[in-house]
Each structure stands twice: as C-alpha cells, then as structure tokens.
Write a protein that holds these residues in place. Structure first.
Motif, PDB file in Angstrom:
ATOM      1  N   VAL A   1       0.866  -1.175   0.000  1.00 46.02           N
ATOM      2  CA  VAL A   1       0.000   0.000   0.000  1.00 46.02           C
ATOM      3  C   VAL A   1       0.902   1.223   0.000  1.00 46.02           C
ATOM      4  O   VAL A   1       1.802   1.341   0.827  1.00 46.02           O
ATOM      5  CB  VAL A   1      -0.944   0.023   1.216  1.00 46.02           C
ATOM      6  CG1 VAL A   1      -1.735   1.328   1.252  1.00 46.02           C
ATOM      7  CG2 VAL A   1      -1.893  -1.162   1.167  1.00 46.02           C
ATOM      8  N   PHE A   2       0.646   2.118  -0.945  1.00 38.32           N
ATOM      9  CA  PHE A   2       1.523   3.257  -1.168  1.00 38.32           C
ATOM     10  C   PHE A   2       0.681   4.515  -1.321  1.00 38.32           C
ATOM     11  O   PHE A   2      -0.314   4.510  -2.046  1.00 38.32           O
ATOM     12  CB  PHE A   2       2.349   2.999  -2.435  1.00 38.32           C
ATOM     13  CG  PHE A   2       3.018   4.202  -3.033  1.00 38.32           C
ATOM     14  CD1 PHE A   2       3.959   4.921  -2.329  1.00 38.32           C
ATOM     15  CD2 PHE A   2       2.710   4.606  -4.324  1.00 38.32           C
ATOM     16  CE1 PHE A   2       4.577   6.028  -2.880  1.00 38.32           C
ATOM     17  CE2 PHE A   2       3.324   5.704  -4.899  1.00 38.32           C
ATOM     18  CZ  PHE A   2       4.270   6.421  -4.172  1.00 38.32           C
ATOM     19  N   VAL A   3       1.075   5.571  -0.604  1.00 40.80           N
ATOM     20  CA  VAL A   3       0.398   6.859  -0.724  1.00 40.80           C
ATOM     21  C   VAL A   3       1.458   7.923  -0.972  1.00 40.80           C
ATOM     22  O   VAL A   3       2.421   8.045  -0.210  1.00 40.80           O
ATOM     23  CB  VAL A   3      -0.416   7.206   0.542  1.00 40.80           C
ATOM     24  CG1 VAL A   3      -1.098   8.558   0.373  1.00 40.80           C
ATOM     25  CG2 VAL A   3      -1.443   6.122   0.837  1.00 40.80           C
ATOM     26  N   LYS A   4       1.278   8.702  -2.038  1.00 43.25           N
ATOM     27  CA  LYS A   4       2.223   9.756  -2.432  1.00 43.25           C
ATOM     28  C   LYS A   4       1.531  11.098  -2.269  1.00 43.25           C
ATOM     29  O   LYS A   4       0.409  11.295  -2.758  1.00 43.25           O
ATOM     30  CB  LYS A   4       2.648   9.536  -3.886  1.00 43.25           C
ATOM     31  CG  LYS A   4       3.595  10.565  -4.460  1.00 43.25           C
ATOM     32  CD  LYS A   4       3.938  10.168  -5.898  1.00 43.25           C
ATOM     33  CE  LYS A   4       4.873  11.151  -6.559  1.00 43.25           C
ATOM     34  NZ  LYS A   4       5.194  10.720  -7.952  1.00 43.25           N
ATOM     35  N   MET A   5       2.215  12.033  -1.577  1.00 45.62           N
ATOM     36  CA  MET A   5       1.612  13.318  -1.260  1.00 45.62           C
ATOM     37  C   MET A   5       2.545  14.476  -1.573  1.00 45.62           C
ATOM     38  O   MET A   5       3.767  14.343  -1.496  1.00 45.62           O
ATOM     39  CB  MET A   5       1.255  13.370   0.233  1.00 45.62           C
ATOM     40  CG  MET A   5       0.118  12.460   0.634  1.00 45.62           C
ATOM     41  SD  MET A   5      -0.002  12.301   2.437  1.00 45.62           S
ATOM     42  CE  MET A   5       1.362  11.179   2.737  1.00 45.62           C
ATOM     43  N   THR A   6       1.952  15.624  -1.873  1.00 44.51           N
ATOM     44  CA  THR A   6       2.703  16.858  -2.057  1.00 44.51           C
ATOM     45  C   THR A   6       3.182  17.355  -0.686  1.00 44.51           C
ATOM     46  O   THR A   6       2.714  16.872   0.357  1.00 44.51           O
ATOM     47  CB  THR A   6       1.822  17.933  -2.709  1.00 44.51           C
ATOM     48  OG1 THR A   6       0.796  18.306  -1.767  1.00 44.51           O
ATOM     49  CG2 THR A   6       1.190  17.430  -3.992  1.00 44.51           C
ATOM     50  N   PRO A   7       4.085  18.319  -0.663  1.00 38.50           N
ATOM     51  CA  PRO A   7       4.512  18.888   0.637  1.00 38.50           C
ATOM     52  C   PRO A   7       3.353  19.461   1.450  1.00 38.50           C
ATOM     53  O   PRO A   7       3.456  19.571   2.676  1.00 38.50           O
ATOM     54  CB  PRO A   7       5.505  19.985   0.220  1.00 38.50           C
ATOM     55  CG  PRO A   7       6.052  19.507  -1.078  1.00 38.50           C
ATOM     56  CD  PRO A   7       4.897  18.845  -1.775  1.00 38.50           C
ATOM     57  N   GLU A   8       2.255  19.821   0.783  1.00 36.33           N
ATOM     58  CA  GLU A   8       1.071  20.334   1.484  1.00 36.33           C
ATOM     59  C   GLU A   8       0.168  19.201   1.973  1.00 36.33           C
ATOM     60  O   GLU A   8      -0.955  19.451   2.446  1.00 36.33           O
ATOM     61  CB  GLU A   8       0.275  21.267   0.560  1.00 36.33           C
ATOM     62  CG  GLU A   8       1.022  22.498   0.095  1.00 36.33           C
ATOM     63  CD  GLU A   8       2.015  22.210  -1.015  1.00 36.33           C
ATOM     64  OE1 GLU A   8       3.042  22.921  -1.097  1.00 36.33           O
ATOM     65  OE2 GLU A   8       1.772  21.250  -1.797  1.00 36.33           O
ATOM     66  N   LEU A   9       0.639  17.976   1.854  1.00 35.96           N
ATOM     67  CA  LEU A   9      -0.094  16.777   2.266  1.00 35.96           C
ATOM     68  C   LEU A   9      -1.381  16.587   1.471  1.00 35.96           C
ATOM     69  O   LEU A   9      -2.449  16.281   2.008  1.00 35.96           O
ATOM     70  CB  LEU A   9      -0.381  16.792   3.771  1.00 35.96           C
ATOM     71  CG  LEU A   9       0.853  16.890   4.686  1.00 35.96           C
ATOM     72  CD1 LEU A   9       0.447  16.776   6.152  1.00 35.96           C
ATOM     73  CD2 LEU A   9       1.890  15.838   4.332  1.00 35.96           C
ATOM     74  N   LYS A  10      -1.259  16.749   0.158  1.00 32.16           N
ATOM     75  CA  LYS A  10      -2.345  16.435  -0.759  1.00 32.16           C
ATOM     76  C   LYS A  10      -1.971  15.177  -1.537  1.00 32.16           C
ATOM     77  O   LYS A  10      -0.881  15.106  -2.126  1.00 32.16           O
ATOM     78  CB  LYS A  10      -2.596  17.593  -1.716  1.00 32.16           C
ATOM     79  CG  LYS A  10      -3.121  18.851  -1.041  1.00 32.16           C
ATOM     80  CD  LYS A  10      -3.410  19.947  -2.066  1.00 32.16           C
ATOM     81  CE  LYS A  10      -4.001  21.183  -1.402  1.00 32.16           C
ATOM     82  NZ  LYS A  10      -4.312  22.241  -2.393  1.00 32.16           N
ATOM     83  N   VAL A  11      -2.835  14.187  -1.545  1.00 33.23           N
ATOM     84  CA  VAL A  11      -2.546  12.895  -2.171  1.00 33.23           C
ATOM     85  C   VAL A  11      -2.656  13.001  -3.685  1.00 33.23           C
ATOM     86  O   VAL A  11      -3.686  13.424  -4.217  1.00 33.23           O
ATOM     87  CB  VAL A  11      -3.502  11.810  -1.646  1.00 33.23           C
ATOM     88  CG1 VAL A  11      -3.263  10.489  -2.385  1.00 33.23           C
ATOM     89  CG2 VAL A  11      -3.320  11.620  -0.151  1.00 33.23           C
ATOM     90  N   SER A  12      -1.590  12.590  -4.374  1.00 32.29           N
ATOM     91  CA  SER A  12      -1.580  12.628  -5.842  1.00 32.29           C
ATOM     92  C   SER A  12      -1.550  11.238  -6.471  1.00 32.29           C
ATOM     93  O   SER A  12      -1.909  11.080  -7.633  1.00 32.29           O
ATOM     94  CB  SER A  12      -0.371  13.423  -6.338  1.00 32.29           C
ATOM     95  OG  SER A  12       0.836  12.782  -5.948  1.00 32.29           O
TER      96      SER A  12
END
Length: 220
Positions: free
Chosen positions: A148-159
């Motif tokens: 399970v993988f979650v990738k986020m911007t520095p603002e903690l928005k999931v992309s």
C-alpha cells in the motif's frame, strides 16, 4: 570531441546492460536450471474489457464523483486499484503518515481495505513528494507482494496511491510441513550440495490463478 564522448557513453551503457542480462542467466547464457516461477504471465498486457468493468465498479465511481477523473490501473485478479493518480486531494493529518492513514480510512473506504491488517513500513521525502508505505499481515504473517503506497505533495495532498491488498479469509496458519521438512524438500529439488539455508519463515502467498488468487501458506 563531444560526439566521441557521447558514443563512448552509449557503448558503456550497452555493455552494462549486457552484463546485467548475463547475471540473470548461467555462464553459457541459458536459463538458470534451478529457477522456478509461479507467475507465468508477468508480461501480460491489461485486459481492456476487464479494466473497463472495474472502472464501472461502485467503489471507483464513488471515488471519481468525489475527486474527479483520476487515472487508474486495476489488479484484475483482486479488483483493487494497482496504481491511481490524479488531481491532488487534500486530506486530514498533521504529518505524512497520519495523512496517509486518514486517506486510506476515509477517502478509500469504499474498497473494503483490511485496515487492521496494514503494517506501517516507512515514510520518506523525495525532495518533491512524501511517500508512505504499508504492507499487509494475515493473522500475524506477512502477505507476500502486498503493498500500500500513498504519495503526497509537501502540502499533504494525495496525488497517487496503490492498493495491492487482498481479501483473505479462512486460511489456516498451521503448516502441514515443519520448517525442517520444507528445507529437506527444497534441498532434494536442487540435486546439488546445499551449503547454507536461511531460517524458514511462514508467510502467506497470493497465488495467481485464472482471474483470481488462491491464498497459500508458504515458507520463505
């Protein structure tokens, strides 16, 4: 000159690729005679009809109604999103790990993820994105190939996210063979003198079949 340098670099790359290919074979360039594979269709292309059907599932349609037209590629055997990405989604959480868990529990609730079986692995920052990783457990045993993988911007928005998890039930974790018996069977299969064997560890293997997975207790 610059042209010659580029040519030398190209030749070096080709040489390194050739050495890399040889490392996967024996000294004669043939297939490793001890290699055994259980995934026989690793290069199989996605089935467009199956992918379309999975995109029409209520879980994915609900996700899109909330967050827009994301790209997705499904695991056709599990029916779970193998990889999905799109316009970044703002989530709750004071740090990347908490934000990732909140996203899995709330925004992905329609996929019936076994939340309590997820084990946090690591969090890192690439310089551009935060990446949070989990693996799946089943009755305390690692589930091989779970991810399970979650990738986020520095603002903690999931992309981007990946849900390589499995719906496992009814599988006994009591092995038929002992670790020593498994070692003996493995050694006998090689027909050579085995010098060293790592300590056998029980795990769960999602074994791919036609259109689904069978879950098997294995020693690694």
């Amino acid at each position: 000159n610059n042209r010659h340098m580029k040519l030398l670099k190209l030749l070096l790359i080709i040489l390194l690729m050739s050495i890399g290919n040889l490392s996967a074979t024996d000294i004669h360039g043939g297939k490793d005679r001890f290699e055994k594979r259980y995934i026989l269709d690793a290069k199989k292309m996605p089935d467009l009809k199956t992918q379309k059907r999975l995109r029409q599932s209520e879980a994915w349609k609900s996700f899109q109604r909330s967050f827009g037209n994301w790209y997705v590629s499904f695991d056709e055997r599990s029916g779970m999103p193998h990889r999905a990405s799109g316009k970044p989604i703002a989530v709750n959480g004071s740090n990347p790990t908490l934000a990732a868990l909140s996203f899995i529990q709330n925004q992905l609730s329609g996929f019936s993820i076994p939340i309590h079986d997820l084990q946090f692995q690591t969090e890192n920052f690439s310089g551009k994105y935060y990446n949070v990783f989990y693996k799946q457990k089943y009755q305390g045993l690692d589930v091989l190939n779970s991810h399970v993988f979650v990738k986020m911007t520095p603002e903690l928005k999931v992309s981007t996210f990946a849900l390589d998890v499995f719906n496992i039930s009814g599988l006994s974790v009591i092995p038929t063979l002992s670790g020593v018996q498994a070692e003996d069977k493995a050694k006998n299969d090689f027909n050579i003198q085995v010098q060293k064997i790592s300590q056998p560890s029980l795990k769960v293997l999602p074994f791919p079949t036609a259109g689904s997975y069978e879950f098997r207790l294995v020693y690694e």
